[in-house]
Design an enzyme around this catalytic site. Structure first.
Site, PDB file in Angstrom:
ATOM      1  N   ASP A   6       0.868  -1.181   0.000  1.00  0.00           N
ATOM      2  CA  ASP A   6       0.000   0.000   0.000  1.00  0.00           C
ATOM      3  C   ASP A   6       0.901   1.226   0.000  1.00  0.00           C
ATOM      4  O   ASP A   6       2.029   1.181   0.493  1.00  0.00           O
ATOM      5  CB  ASP A   6      -0.912   0.002   1.239  1.00  0.00           C
ATOM      6  CG  ASP A   6      -2.187   0.791   0.988  1.00  0.00           C
ATOM      7  OD1 ASP A   6      -3.266   0.177   0.884  1.00  0.00           O
ATOM      8  OD2 ASP A   6      -2.099   2.031   0.862  1.00  0.00           O
ATOM      9  N   THR A  62     -13.370  -2.901  -8.887  1.00  0.00           N
ATOM     10  CA  THR A  62     -14.547  -2.692  -9.743  1.00  0.00           C
ATOM     11  C   THR A  62     -14.274  -1.518 -10.678  1.00  0.00           C
ATOM     12  O   THR A  62     -14.018  -0.407 -10.216  1.00  0.00           O
ATOM     13  CB  THR A  62     -15.771  -2.392  -8.860  1.00  0.00           C
ATOM     14  OG1 THR A  62     -15.924  -3.483  -7.951  1.00  0.00           O
ATOM     15  CG2 THR A  62     -17.030  -2.232  -9.697  1.00  0.00           C
ATOM     16  N   THR A 107     -11.929   2.301  -6.277  1.00  0.00           N
ATOM     17  CA  THR A 107     -12.364   3.109  -7.411  1.00  0.00           C
ATOM     18  C   THR A 107     -13.561   3.933  -6.954  1.00  0.00           C
ATOM     19  O   THR A 107     -14.694   3.638  -7.312  1.00  0.00           O
ATOM     20  CB  THR A 107     -12.767   2.226  -8.615  1.00  0.00           C
ATOM     21  OG1 THR A 107     -13.690   1.220  -8.163  1.00  0.00           O
ATOM     22  CG2 THR A 107     -11.578   1.538  -9.239  1.00  0.00           C
ATOM     23  N   LYS A 149     -24.364  -0.691   7.286  1.00  0.00           N
ATOM     24  CA  LYS A 149     -25.073  -1.946   7.563  1.00  0.00           C
ATOM     25  C   LYS A 149     -24.469  -2.544   8.821  1.00  0.00           C
ATOM     26  O   LYS A 149     -23.383  -2.117   9.239  1.00  0.00           O
ATOM     27  CB  LYS A 149     -24.955  -2.917   6.379  1.00  0.00           C
ATOM     28  CG  LYS A 149     -23.560  -3.471   6.145  1.00  0.00           C
ATOM     29  CD  LYS A 149     -23.577  -4.546   5.066  1.00  0.00           C
ATOM     30  CE  LYS A 149     -22.231  -5.228   4.953  1.00  0.00           C
ATOM     31  NZ  LYS A 149     -22.205  -6.259   3.928  1.00  0.00           N
ATOM     32  N   LEU A 201     -17.095  -9.748  -2.825  1.00  0.00           N
ATOM     33  CA  LEU A 201     -17.229  -9.933  -1.383  1.00  0.00           C
ATOM     34  C   LEU A 201     -18.060  -8.843  -0.719  1.00  0.00           C
ATOM     35  O   LEU A 201     -18.040  -7.688  -1.111  1.00  0.00           O
ATOM     36  CB  LEU A 201     -15.879 -10.131  -0.711  1.00  0.00           C
ATOM     37  CG  LEU A 201     -14.748  -9.130  -0.850  1.00  0.00           C
ATOM     38  CD1 LEU A 201     -14.806  -8.131   0.268  1.00  0.00           C
ATOM     39  CD2 LEU A 201     -13.436  -9.896  -0.793  1.00  0.00           C
ATOM     40  N   CYS A 249     -20.050   0.501  -2.154  1.00  0.00           N
ATOM     41  CA  CYS A 249     -20.153  -0.184  -3.449  1.00  0.00           C
ATOM     42  C   CYS A 249     -21.436   0.118  -4.202  1.00  0.00           C
ATOM     43  O   CYS A 249     -21.391   0.757  -5.254  1.00  0.00           O
ATOM     44  CB  CYS A 249     -20.015  -1.691  -3.240  1.00  0.00           C
ATOM     45  SG  CYS A 249     -18.368  -2.133  -2.668  1.00  0.00           S
TER      46      CYS A 249
HETATM   47  C1  UDX Z   1     -22.165  -5.266  -1.918  1.00  0.00           C
HETATM   48  C2  UDX Z   1     -22.417  -6.577  -2.671  1.00  0.00           C
HETATM   49  O1  UDX Z   1     -23.330  -7.376  -1.918  1.00  0.00           O
HETATM   50  C3  UDX Z   1     -21.112  -7.326  -2.889  1.00  0.00           C
HETATM   51  O2  UDX Z   1     -21.338  -8.501  -3.633  1.00  0.00           O
HETATM   52  C4  UDX Z   1     -20.168  -6.419  -3.633  1.00  0.00           C
HETATM   53  O3  UDX Z   1     -18.921  -7.047  -3.826  1.00  0.00           O
HETATM   54  C5  UDX Z   1     -19.974  -5.106  -2.875  1.00  0.00           C
HETATM   55  O4  UDX Z   1     -21.234  -4.485  -2.656  1.00  0.00           O
HETATM   56  P1  UDX Z   1     -21.701  -4.574   0.623  1.00  0.00           P
HETATM   57  O5  UDX Z   1     -21.532  -3.164   0.147  1.00  0.00           O
HETATM   58  O6  UDX Z   1     -20.734  -5.126   1.601  1.00  0.00           O
HETATM   59  O7  UDX Z   1     -21.670  -5.580  -0.632  1.00  0.00           O
HETATM   60  O8  UDX Z   1     -23.137  -4.620   1.280  1.00  0.00           O
HETATM   61  P2  UDX Z   1     -24.460  -5.483   1.125  1.00  0.00           P
HETATM   62  O9  UDX Z   1     -24.508  -6.519   2.160  1.00  0.00           O
HETATM   63  O10 UDX Z   1     -24.668  -5.882  -0.278  1.00  0.00           O
HETATM   64  O11 UDX Z   1     -25.539  -4.381   1.517  1.00  0.00           O
HETATM   65  C6  UDX Z   1     -25.628  -3.160   0.760  1.00  0.00           C
HETATM   66  C7  UDX Z   1     -26.672  -2.239   1.335  1.00  0.00           C
HETATM   67  O12 UDX Z   1     -27.956  -2.710   1.014  1.00  0.00           O
HETATM   68  C8  UDX Z   1     -26.646  -2.034   2.843  1.00  0.00           C
HETATM   69  O13 UDX Z   1     -26.797  -0.664   3.130  1.00  0.00           O
HETATM   70  C9  UDX Z   1     -27.844  -2.827   3.324  1.00  0.00           C
HETATM   71  O14 UDX Z   1     -28.367  -2.299   4.505  1.00  0.00           O
HETATM   72  C10 UDX Z   1     -28.787  -2.674   2.157  1.00  0.00           C
HETATM   73  N1  UDX Z   1     -29.784  -3.741   2.031  1.00  0.00           N
HETATM   74  C11 UDX Z   1     -29.390  -5.028   1.798  1.00  0.00           C
HETATM   75  C12 UDX Z   1     -31.141  -3.446   2.094  1.00  0.00           C
HETATM   76  O15 UDX Z   1     -31.520  -2.285   2.302  1.00  0.00           O
HETATM   77  N2  UDX Z   1     -32.054  -4.443   1.946  1.00  0.00           N
HETATM   78  C13 UDX Z   1     -31.693  -5.725   1.715  1.00  0.00           C
HETATM   79  O16 UDX Z   1     -32.575  -6.567   1.578  1.00  0.00           O
HETATM   80  C14 UDX Z   1     -30.321  -6.028   1.635  1.00  0.00           C
END
Ligand code: UDX
Length: 443
Positions: A36, A128, A92, A333, A160, A270
């Site tokens: 890094d 990404t 990114t 989350k 992930l 993401c």
């Molecule tokens: C996401 C993708 O799931 C993952 O595959 C990708 O590589 C990166 O982006 P992440 O950002 O860690 O992962 O969070 P994720 O668990 O997908 O939740 C994203 C958001 O959606 C959170 O704010 C969560 O609270 C919200 N969410 C999720 C909802 O509001 N409702 C749902 O049913 C599921």
């Protein structure tokens, strides 16, 4: 140990993706060098501390360091000398209002590594990126590397989820590799040979398809969440219940129940930026209408935040000025300390700007929240946050909040009023303790 395990891997970028990838590969038996440009981050990792909250990662970093299979550096020359395979795992982020992706970290990783690649090497991107980026980078790599065309680039997006990074890296649901080079394919197959032996699908595509798989997956997930949130909007005015609606939909296995959780919507590092970058790229490619629905997906998501604030305002009976508001949750989350585009913090900050005294508690993200929003008050416990509150907002569904005792909290607040922004509580149970309970998409 098979020959493949002696492969030496450099992992460029040690954020969520890179640090998790590096530690998991060391756990799998590879010799790994994490790189890094941030000296402080590298110092932390060298001493076994993980700079962010990711369950299960710290023990892997510790055992990697102890075995000597996991090391860290800030030197591109050292990484080039050490490794046969280089994985680019840098961020990114969103560049500006246009929504386009900022590719400066990816470009710089290639620009700084390439001049040191004097022998045949494989470079594989995991970040990404907008479709078309990898082809440009492959040409740039070959042009800058002393090894020339023997420095080859492939793209293998990661999927992930924060909070499940270790699990998703060691047991991904699929591995996608964009390349037409047998040498790149051989190196990446060697990296994941155990996973492939276990039957995890390994798909080889061209560079563009591999890049698209990632953004398409995130666009689909965001759309699914916004779909059920749009149903929540309709349910509220039509007198229906979106939780029962979602449950009934979930039994159709073509729809399924995952990512159908209505509430405050998606945030994080993401989904929001990936759908915006995808739209910006479609615009550049002249196919803007193909993704214009994502603008609606984004708008539905933003409206959930506004609606949550409206409900809280109604509960306190008018304006926020002078009221005391407790916010449970700051991370985007649960099981994460990530506050990037956090719906919870966005709502908290907006309510504070409307004149309320807002006190926030989160089991993991307090430090980051405090830094980003010094104007808010912070409590170091749930009890502290809700003390004397006129209304409580549950905005991130940590287990601690789901399991909260309405009687106990009821004894601490000024008024028993709660907005369940994540549909995480049992309304009957809370109402039985005298709480006025409101949620998105329900009566
Ligand atoms: C996401 C993708 O799931 C993952 O595959 C990708 O590589 C990166 O982006 P992440 O950002 O860690 O992962 O969070 P994720 O668990 O997908 O939740 C994203 C958001 O959606 C959170 O704010 C969560 O609270 C919200 N969410 C999720 C909802 O509001 N409702 C749902 O049913 C599921």
């Amino acid at each position: 140990m098979v020959e493949a395990d002696r492969m030496r891997v450099s992992v460029i970028g040690t954020g969520y993706l890179g640090a998790t990838t590096a530690a998991c590969l060391a756990e799998l038996g590879f010799e790994v060098l994490g790189l890094d440009v941030d000296e402080a981050k590298i110092e932390m990792l060298r001493s076994g501390r993980v700079p962010f909250f990711e369950p299960g990662l710290a023990p892997l970093v510790a055992s990697g360091l102890e075995s000597g299979r996991l090391r860290f550096t800030t030197s591109f020359a050292e990484a080039a000398e050490f490794a046969d395979l280089h994985l680019i795992c840098v961020g990114t982020p969103q560049k500006d209002e246009s929504g386009a992706a900022d590719l400066s970290y990816v470009n710089s990783a290639v620009d700084r590594l390439a001049p040191h690649l004097t022998r045949p090497s494989v470079v594989v991107g995991r970040s990404t990126v907008p479709v078309g980026t990898a082809a440009t980078l492959a040409a740039r790599l070959a042009a800058l590397a002393p090894a020339g065309a023997e420095a080859e680039l492939g793209w293998s997006p990661e999927f992930l989820r924060e909070g499940f990074g270790v699990e998703d890296t060691l047991r991904p649901n699929r591995i996608v590799l964009g390349t037409d080079s047998p040498r790149v394919e051989k190196a990446v197959r060697a990296l994941w040979h155990r996973q492939v032996d276990e039957g995890i699908p390994f798909l080889v595509t061209d560079l563009q398809t591999a890049e698209l798989v990632k953004v398409a997956a995130n666009a689909f997930l965001a759309t699914k969440i916004s779909f059920i949130n749009a149903m929540a909007e309709v349910s509220e005015v039509a007198g229906a219940d979106v939780i029962q609606l979602a449950e009934a939909l979930s039994f159709d296995d073509r729809i399924g129940g995952k990512f159908l959780g209505p509430g405050l919507g998606f945030g994080g590092g993401c989904l929001p930026k990936d759908i915006r970058a995808f739209m910006a790229r479609a615009d550049e490619l002249g196919v803007e209408p193909a993704l214009s629905f994502l603008r609606e997906v984004d708008a539905i998501n933003q409206r959930r935040r506004a609606r949550t604030i409206d409900i809280a305002r109604q509960l306190i009976g008018g304006g926020f000025a002078g009221s005391r508001v407790a916010v449970l949750g700051a991370a985007f989350k649960p099981n994460s300390d990530d506050i990037r585009d956090s719906p919870a913090l966005d709502v908290a900050a907006t309510i504070a700007s409307l004149g309320a005294q807002v006190t926030v508690y989160d089991p993991a993200a307090l430090e980051r929240a405090r830094e980003a929003h010094p104007e808010l008050n912070y409590a170091d416990s749930m009890r502290g946050a809700v003390a004397d509150a006129d209304v409580v907002l549950l905005l991130t569904e940590w287990a601690e909040f789901r399991e909260a005792d309405p009687e106990e909290l009821g004894g601490l607040v000024a008024r028993r009023r709660i907005v369940d922004g994540r549909n995480a509580l049992d309304p009957t149970f809370w109402r039985a303790s005298g709480w006025t309970y409101r949620a998105l998409g329900r009566q």
